[in-house]
Design an enzyme around this catalytic site. Structure first.
Site, PDB file in Angstrom:
ATOM      1  N   LYS A  90      92.293  80.495 101.630  1.00 57.61           N
ATOM      2  CA  LYS A  90      90.939  80.422 102.185  1.00 57.61           C
ATOM      3  C   LYS A  90      89.832  80.013 101.210  1.00 57.61           C
ATOM      4  CE  LYS A  90      91.678  81.356 106.411  1.00 57.61           C
ATOM      5  NZ  LYS A  90      92.429  80.107 106.573  1.00 57.61           N
ATOM      6  N   TYR A 138      94.575  81.550 110.104  1.00 54.98           N
ATOM      7  CA  TYR A 138      95.105  80.630 109.090  1.00 54.98           C
ATOM      8  C   TYR A 138      94.529  79.224 109.266  1.00 54.98           C
ATOM      9  CZ  TYR A 138      98.324  78.911 105.554  1.00 54.98           C
ATOM     10  OH  TYR A 138      98.845  78.369 104.402  1.00 54.98           O
ATOM     11  N   HIS A 174     100.345  69.881 108.858  1.00 49.37           N
ATOM     12  CA  HIS A 174     101.338  70.925 109.128  1.00 49.37           C
ATOM     13  C   HIS A 174     101.001  71.667 110.420  1.00 49.37           C
ATOM     14  CE1 HIS A 174     103.309  71.468 104.908  1.00 49.37           C
ATOM     15  NE2 HIS A 174     103.200  70.207 105.260  1.00 49.37           N
ATOM     16  N   PRO A 229      94.596  84.304  96.944  1.00 51.50           N
ATOM     17  CA  PRO A 229      95.016  83.006  97.494  1.00 51.50           C
ATOM     18  C   PRO A 229      95.971  83.081  98.686  1.00 51.50           C
ATOM     19  CG  PRO A 229      96.072  83.409  95.371  1.00 51.50           C
ATOM     20  CD  PRO A 229      95.091  84.511  95.569  1.00 51.50           C
ATOM     21  N   TYR A 236     106.061  81.566 103.162  1.00 46.69           N
ATOM     22  CA  TYR A 236     105.535  82.781 102.530  1.00 46.69           C
ATOM     23  C   TYR A 236     106.647  83.823 102.621  1.00 46.69           C
ATOM     24  CZ  TYR A 236     100.724  80.931 102.834  1.00 46.69           C
ATOM     25  OH  TYR A 236      99.579  80.171 102.699  1.00 46.69           O
TER      26      TYR A 236
HETATM   27  P1  RFL Z   1      84.978  75.938  91.447  1.00 47.98           P
HETATM   28  O1  RFL Z   1      86.056  75.047  91.910  1.00 47.98           O
HETATM   29  O2  RFL Z   1      85.316  77.032  90.495  1.00 47.98           O
HETATM   30  O3  RFL Z   1      83.874  74.996  90.797  1.00 47.98           O
HETATM   31  C1  RFL Z   1      82.802  75.509  90.027  1.00 47.98           C
HETATM   32  C2  RFL Z   1      82.360  74.435  89.058  1.00 47.98           C
HETATM   33  O4  RFL Z   1      81.251  74.925  88.312  1.00 47.98           O
HETATM   34  C3  RFL Z   1      81.446  74.631  86.928  1.00 47.98           C
HETATM   35  N1  RFL Z   1      80.672  75.620  86.161  1.00 47.98           N
HETATM   36  C4  RFL Z   1      79.470  75.364  85.609  1.00 47.98           C
HETATM   37  N2  RFL Z   1      78.718  74.257  85.566  1.00 47.98           N
HETATM   38  C5  RFL Z   1      77.538  74.326  84.907  1.00 47.98           C
HETATM   39  N3  RFL Z   1      77.081  75.454  84.291  1.00 47.98           N
HETATM   40  C6  RFL Z   1      77.803  76.592  84.318  1.00 47.98           C
HETATM   41  N4  RFL Z   1      77.345  77.694  83.737  1.00 47.98           N
HETATM   42  C7  RFL Z   1      79.057  76.581  84.990  1.00 47.98           C
HETATM   43  N5  RFL Z   1      80.016  77.509  85.212  1.00 47.98           N
HETATM   44  C8  RFL Z   1      80.979  76.913  85.919  1.00 47.98           C
HETATM   45  C9  RFL Z   1      82.949  74.720  86.745  1.00 47.98           C
HETATM   46  O5  RFL Z   1      83.398  74.002  85.605  1.00 47.98           O
HETATM   47  C10 RFL Z   1      83.445  74.095  88.050  1.00 47.98           C
HETATM   48  O6  RFL Z   1      83.573  72.709  87.945  1.00 47.98           O
HETATM   49  O7  RFL Z   1      84.205  76.627  92.651  1.00 47.98           O
HETATM   50  P2  RFL Z   1      83.886  76.086  94.156  1.00 47.98           P
HETATM   51  O8  RFL Z   1      83.335  74.702  94.130  1.00 47.98           O
HETATM   52  O9  RFL Z   1      83.146  77.167  94.814  1.00 47.98           O
HETATM   53  O10 RFL Z   1      85.338  75.937  94.831  1.00 47.98           O
HETATM   54  C11 RFL Z   1      86.123  77.062  95.104  1.00 47.98           C
HETATM   55  C12 RFL Z   1      87.603  76.719  95.000  1.00 47.98           C
HETATM   56  O11 RFL Z   1      87.839  76.056  93.767  1.00 47.98           O
HETATM   57  C13 RFL Z   1      88.501  77.967  95.078  1.00 47.98           C
HETATM   58  O12 RFL Z   1      88.020  78.852  96.056  1.00 47.98           O
HETATM   59  C14 RFL Z   1      89.962  77.612  95.425  1.00 47.98           C
HETATM   60  O13 RFL Z   1      90.568  76.876  94.395  1.00 47.98           O
HETATM   61  C15 RFL Z   1      90.765  78.878  95.675  1.00 47.98           C
HETATM   62  N6  RFL Z   1      92.171  78.611  95.940  1.00 47.98           N
HETATM   63  C16 RFL Z   1      92.588  78.176  97.190  1.00 47.98           C
HETATM   64  N7  RFL Z   1      91.680  77.927  98.159  1.00 47.98           N
HETATM   65  C17 RFL Z   1      92.087  77.415  99.359  1.00 47.98           C
HETATM   66  O14 RFL Z   1      91.236  77.203 100.235  1.00 47.98           O
HETATM   67  N8  RFL Z   1      93.413  77.143  99.647  1.00 47.98           N
HETATM   68  C18 RFL Z   1      94.373  77.360  98.726  1.00 47.98           C
HETATM   69  O15 RFL Z   1      95.524  77.039  98.989  1.00 47.98           O
HETATM   70  C19 RFL Z   1      93.990  77.928  97.452  1.00 47.98           C
HETATM   71  N9  RFL Z   1      94.899  78.163  96.497  1.00 47.98           N
HETATM   72  C20 RFL Z   1      93.135  78.805  94.949  1.00 47.98           C
HETATM   73  C21 RFL Z   1      94.493  78.575  95.263  1.00 47.98           C
HETATM   74  C22 RFL Z   1      92.762  79.198  93.657  1.00 47.98           C
HETATM   75  C23 RFL Z   1      93.717  79.381  92.684  1.00 47.98           C
HETATM   76  N10 RFL Z   1      93.275  79.740  91.385  1.00 47.98           N
HETATM   77  C24 RFL Z   1      93.711  79.114  90.207  1.00 47.98           C
HETATM   78  C25 RFL Z   1      92.154  80.629  91.216  1.00 47.98           C
HETATM   79  C26 RFL Z   1      95.463  78.760  94.307  1.00 47.98           C
HETATM   80  C27 RFL Z   1      95.094  79.182  93.019  1.00 47.98           C
HETATM   81  C28 RFL Z   1      96.215  79.411  92.028  1.00 47.98           C
HETATM   82  C1  PHB Z   2      98.928  75.892  97.218  1.00 46.28           C
HETATM   83  O1  PHB Z   2      99.653  74.956  97.641  1.00 46.28           O
HETATM   84  O2  PHB Z   2      98.416  75.856  96.086  1.00 46.28           O
HETATM   85  C2  PHB Z   2      98.711  77.090  98.058  1.00 46.28           C
HETATM   86  C3  PHB Z   2      99.142  77.069  99.376  1.00 46.28           C
HETATM   87  C4  PHB Z   2      98.938  78.189 100.175  1.00 46.28           C
HETATM   88  C5  PHB Z   2      98.323  79.312  99.643  1.00 46.28           C
HETATM   89  C6  PHB Z   2      97.880  79.315  98.326  1.00 46.28           C
HETATM   90  C7  PHB Z   2      98.086  78.199  97.528  1.00 46.28           C
HETATM   91  O3  PHB Z   2      98.154  80.406 100.422  1.00 46.28           O
END
Ligand code: RFL
Ligand code: PHB
Length: 393
Positions: free
Chosen positions: A300, A388, A76, A296, A204
């Site tokens: 980031k 971004y 993108h 979110p 957005y």
């Molecule tokens: P994770 O992905 O939470 O992975 C942690 C892992 O540790 C396990 N765990 C354990 N294992 C052993 N013993 C324990 N005691 C444990 N406790 C936990 C868990 O099961 C899991 O497998 O953390 P990590 O690796 O630091 O990754 C971070 C990302 O997952 C997170 O920052 C992103 O998903 C955030 N996020 C977004 N980030 C972006 O860069 N771009 C996006 O567009 C974006 N959109 C989002 C998001 C997060 C969202 N939610 C649901 C919080 C959109 C949403 C809706």
């Molecule tokens: C997503 O596609 O899940 C998404 C995209 C942009 C954001 C957050 C989540 O800022």
């Protein structure tokens, strides 16, 4: 007596942070064991982030796990901001000469797990009750349960990559850790559906009814979010109500043509900003959501996990190949310098686009003035674009 194993780096968590760290370490000849609380199916099915910064893509290339990303990921060149009945395009390529790639975190995780299991080393699934011992000494240990067996993993270092609710952060000495937190009085309701996206780029939208985001996973799979209040229940949001609300909030000129369809995933997530500092003590190092959370809105979270891992891997490699611990000692400071800037950007974008105050308030007027400024100033657009697509790491 627990069965004892040994490795160089004990990694807690098979999210993107833990998996990417393990992969990069292996490419530099450093061994690790990953302990993951959940099953492989659970980890591979979790729907989360969708936007990868250029630096994250480059790191995944370096890790040798970018083939599918390059084949299926959508590059993108910009995003759109819809506000006050207008749509403003932020052209990343023109403003800062960079792009982002839309490729689901679910897919990144699957690619990393496949690489790991093709010979890099073990992932212990369903590792229960992980506890961390002796981080102040030079031989820390991880204790955990696998089925009925008590196990112990002796390591040189522990990488806490276990997300916000994991066991690592609470294992840092409470007296040494400071936390900074901001909660927001709303959440995001997300819906995933196998329908074509309503636009080629993310939209957005700031709307009097609340924020909305049109995102995607592929040309046939859409991801949408709407701002909701924290006490709302997912049962109160049948699919039809979500589609109606999206049409209203995204309905600025030109109104996007939203294809509706049954949801394949639906969830409500709270928004939070959080930083724990320092991100290390003794031989325990935190990376990713274990140390910090961003709302979110700036996309980031996953990208910060990637930059932490870049700094941490570089530091471990300097230790093992050159016996130099300078980068390890500087890890927290180095990572936090970038983390705080992403915190600032995510907070700013959240505060700019969500409905927080009555339409007639001073604060709402400030949001409108800022959006108006963004629409008229190339300098303001450049600031948004530069952040971004991701600050350098
Ligand atoms: P994770 O992905 O939470 O992975 C942690 C892992 O540790 C396990 N765990 C354990 N294992 C052993 N013993 C324990 N005691 C444990 N406790 C936990 C868990 O099961 C899991 O497998 O953390 P990590 O690796 O630091 O990754 C971070 C990302 O997952 C997170 O920052 C992103 O998903 C955030 N996020 C977004 N980030 C972006 O860069 N771009 C996006 O567009 C974006 N959109 C989002 C998001 C997060 C969202 N939610 C649901 C919080 C959109 C949403 C809706
Ligand atoms: C997503 O596609 O899940 C998404 C995209 C942009 C954001 C957050 C989540 O800022």
């Amino acid at each position: 007596m627990a069965m004892q194993e040994r490795t160089q780096v004990g990694i807690i968590g098979a999210g993107p942070a833990g998996l990417l760290l393990a992969r990069l370490l292996k490419l530099h000849g450093v061994e690790s064991v990953i302990l993951e609380a959940r099953t492989r199916d659970y980890v591979e099915a979790r729907v989360r982030a969708g936007v990868l910064e250029q630096g994250t893509v480059e790191l995944l290339e370096e890790a040798g796990v970018a083939d599918r990303l390059h084949r299926d990921g959508l590059v993108h060149d910009g995003v759109e901001i819809a506000a006050g009945g207008r749509r403003l395009r932020i052209d990343f390529r023109d403003l800062v000469g960079k792009t982002v790639t839309v490729y689901g975190q679910t897919e990144v995780t699957r690619d990393l797990i496949a690489a790991r299991l093709a010979g890099d080393g073990p992932i212990v699934w369903e590792a229960a009750d992980v506890t961390i011992h002796d981080i102040d000494g030079d031989r820390p240990r991880l204790r955990y349960r696998a089925g009925d067996a008590e196990r112990e993993l002796a390591c040189d270092f522990v990488a806490g990559c276990d997300g916000f609710h994991g066991a690592s952060r609470p294992s840092l000495p409470a007296s040494l850790v400071r936390t900074f937190e901001r909660t927001y009085p709303f959440g995001w309701l997300g819906i995933l559906a196998d329908v074509p996206p309503c636009s080629d780029e993310l939209i957005y939208a700031s709307h009097p009814r609340g924020f909305a985001l049109a995102s995607m996973r592929s040309p046939t799979r859409s991801r949408y979010y709407i701002q909701c209040s924290l006490d709302e229940k997912i049962e109160e949001w049948p699919d039809a109500r979500i589609w109606d609300e999206l049409a209203l909030r995204l309905g600025s000129e030109p109104a996007p043509d939203i294809t509706t369809g049954p949801s394949i995933e639906k969830s409500i997530a709270p928004l939070r900003s959080f930083v724990a500092t320092p991100m290390q003590h003794g031989r325990l190092f935190l990376a990713g959501d274990a140390a910090h959370i961003v709302p979110p809105t700036g996309a980031k979270g996953l990208n910060l996990a990637a930059s932490d891992v870049h700094y941490l891997c570089r530091a471990f490699v300097a230790h093992y190949t050159r016996g130099n611990d300078d980068l390890l000692h500087a890890y927290s400071e180095t990572a936090l310098a970038r983390v705080w800037k992403a915190e600032r950007f995510s907070w700013w974008m959240t505060m700019l686009l969500h409905r927080l105050h009555p339409e007639a308030s001073f604060e709402a007027q400030m949001q409108r003035a800022e959006l108006d400024y963004l629409a008229s100033s190339r300098a303001a657009q450049t600031v948004l674009a530069e952040n971004y697509v991701g600050l350098p790491f």
